[in-house]
Design an enzyme around this catalytic site. Structure first.
Site, mmCIF file in Angstrom:
data_model
loop_
_atom_site.group_PDB
_atom_site.id
_atom_site.type_symbol
_atom_site.label_atom_id
_atom_site.label_comp_id
_atom_site.label_asym_id
_atom_site.label_seq_id
_atom_site.Cartn_x
_atom_site.Cartn_y
_atom_site.Cartn_z
ATOM 1 N N ASN A 47 -14.042 -22.562 -10.359
ATOM 2 C CA ASN A 47 -14.387 -21.584 -10.340
ATOM 3 C C ASN A 47 -16.050 -21.199 -9.483
ATOM 4 O O ASN A 47 -16.502 -22.448 -9.806
ATOM 5 C CB ASN A 47 -14.182 -20.429 -11.163
ATOM 6 C CG ASN A 47 -14.834 -20.848 -12.801
ATOM 7 O OD1 ASN A 47 -15.033 -21.964 -13.045
ATOM 8 N ND2 ASN A 47 -15.384 -20.148 -12.579
ATOM 9 N N GLU A 49 -18.984 -19.134 -8.233
ATOM 10 C CA GLU A 49 -19.431 -18.117 -8.331
ATOM 11 C C GLU A 49 -20.648 -17.838 -7.888
ATOM 12 O O GLU A 49 -21.577 -18.384 -6.930
ATOM 13 C CB GLU A 49 -20.066 -17.749 -10.042
ATOM 14 C CG GLU A 49 -19.164 -17.714 -10.840
ATOM 15 C CD GLU A 49 -19.943 -17.120 -12.017
ATOM 16 O OE1 GLU A 49 -20.758 -16.946 -12.825
ATOM 17 O OE2 GLU A 49 -17.981 -17.063 -12.812
ATOM 18 N N CYS A 58 -12.455 -17.558 -7.236
ATOM 19 C CA CYS A 58 -11.023 -18.237 -8.566
ATOM 20 C C CYS A 58 -11.122 -19.663 -8.094
ATOM 21 O O CYS A 58 -10.816 -20.017 -7.091
ATOM 22 C CB CYS A 58 -10.497 -17.036 -9.294
ATOM 23 S SG CYS A 58 -10.407 -15.854 -9.511
ATOM 24 N N GLU A 60 -8.534 -21.204 -9.459
ATOM 25 C CA GLU A 60 -6.929 -21.766 -8.156
ATOM 26 C C GLU A 60 -6.281 -20.595 -7.245
ATOM 27 O O GLU A 60 -6.060 -22.026 -6.126
ATOM 28 C CB GLU A 60 -5.822 -19.890 -8.636
ATOM 29 C CG GLU A 60 -5.588 -19.842 -10.565
ATOM 30 C CD GLU A 60 -6.656 -19.469 -11.032
ATOM 31 O OE1 GLU A 60 -8.366 -19.506 -10.975
ATOM 32 O OE2 GLU A 60 -6.180 -18.764 -12.073
ATOM 33 N N CYS A 89 -5.945 -14.076 -12.363
ATOM 34 C CA CYS A 89 -6.145 -13.144 -11.834
ATOM 35 C C CYS A 89 -5.478 -12.552 -11.359
ATOM 36 O O CYS A 89 -4.056 -13.564 -10.406
ATOM 37 C CB CYS A 89 -7.713 -13.210 -11.553
ATOM 38 S SG CYS A 89 -7.738 -12.625 -9.867
ATOM 39 N N CYS A 92 -5.453 -13.814 -7.363
ATOM 40 C CA CYS A 92 -4.647 -15.464 -6.918
ATOM 41 C C CYS A 92 -3.483 -15.821 -7.330
ATOM 42 O O CYS A 92 -2.428 -15.949 -6.155
ATOM 43 C CB CYS A 92 -5.179 -15.831 -8.553
ATOM 44 S SG CYS A 92 -6.951 -16.303 -8.116
#
Ligand code: THU
Length: 146
Positions: A47, A49, A58, A60, A89, A92
């Site tokens: 991930n 940010e 993310c 994924e 999530c 994703c």
């Protein structure tokens, strides 16, 4: 169908390694992901940010986009490693739906790796949204890749 035991260990190790590269100064929640593609290749992601929180990507999706941008089109397995064994999530899951093999398997592990949960994609996102594709065959390789 993939050799699951072999791939499972390889993929979890790759996700665990990728997690070390997470850039998560705001949440402190590091995620590592690895996808196994139908063509046998593995791509990883962590991930990333951003100070503008909504721009965070993310792990994924990083892994999926790396795979697709290198020419992969079908994903057979996904492994993710987090501090608590969390699942992907919703966003994703929808991105995964685009490239998911029929029997896509997802392994979610905590950092200690003691407890690995296994899911089928369809149980994580039943009735995923899809659109009919407007191109097919050879065109799909090109236009689907543009
Ligand atoms: N995160 C992922 O990388 N994957 C998920 O499926 C859930 C959330 C990241 C985004 C953010 O950097 C942090 O975890 C906390 O939400």
């Amino acid at each position: 169908m993939i050799n699951r035991d072999n791939i499972r260990e390889q993929l979890l190790a790759a996700a665990r390694e990728a997690r070390h590269h997470a850039y998560a100064p705001y949440s402190g929640y590091a995620v590592g992901a690895a996808v196994y593609c139908e063509d046998g290749r593995i791509f990883t992601g962590a991930n990333v940010e951003n100070a503008s929180y909504g721009l965070t990507v993310c792990a994924e999706r990083v892994a999926i986009f790396r795979a697709v941008s290198e020419g992969a089109r079908r994903i057979s397995a996904l492994a993710i490693v987090t501090q608590d064994g969390g699942t992907p999530c919703g966003a994703c899951r929808q991105v995964l739906a685009e490239f998911a093999d029929e029997d896509l398997v997802i392994w979610c592990a905590s950092e200690e790796g003691a407890d690995v949960q296994e899911y089928r994609f369809n149980e994580l996102l039943p009735h995923a949204f899809s659109l009919p594709q407007r191109v097919s065959g050879e065109d799909e390789l090109i236009l689907g890749g543009i």
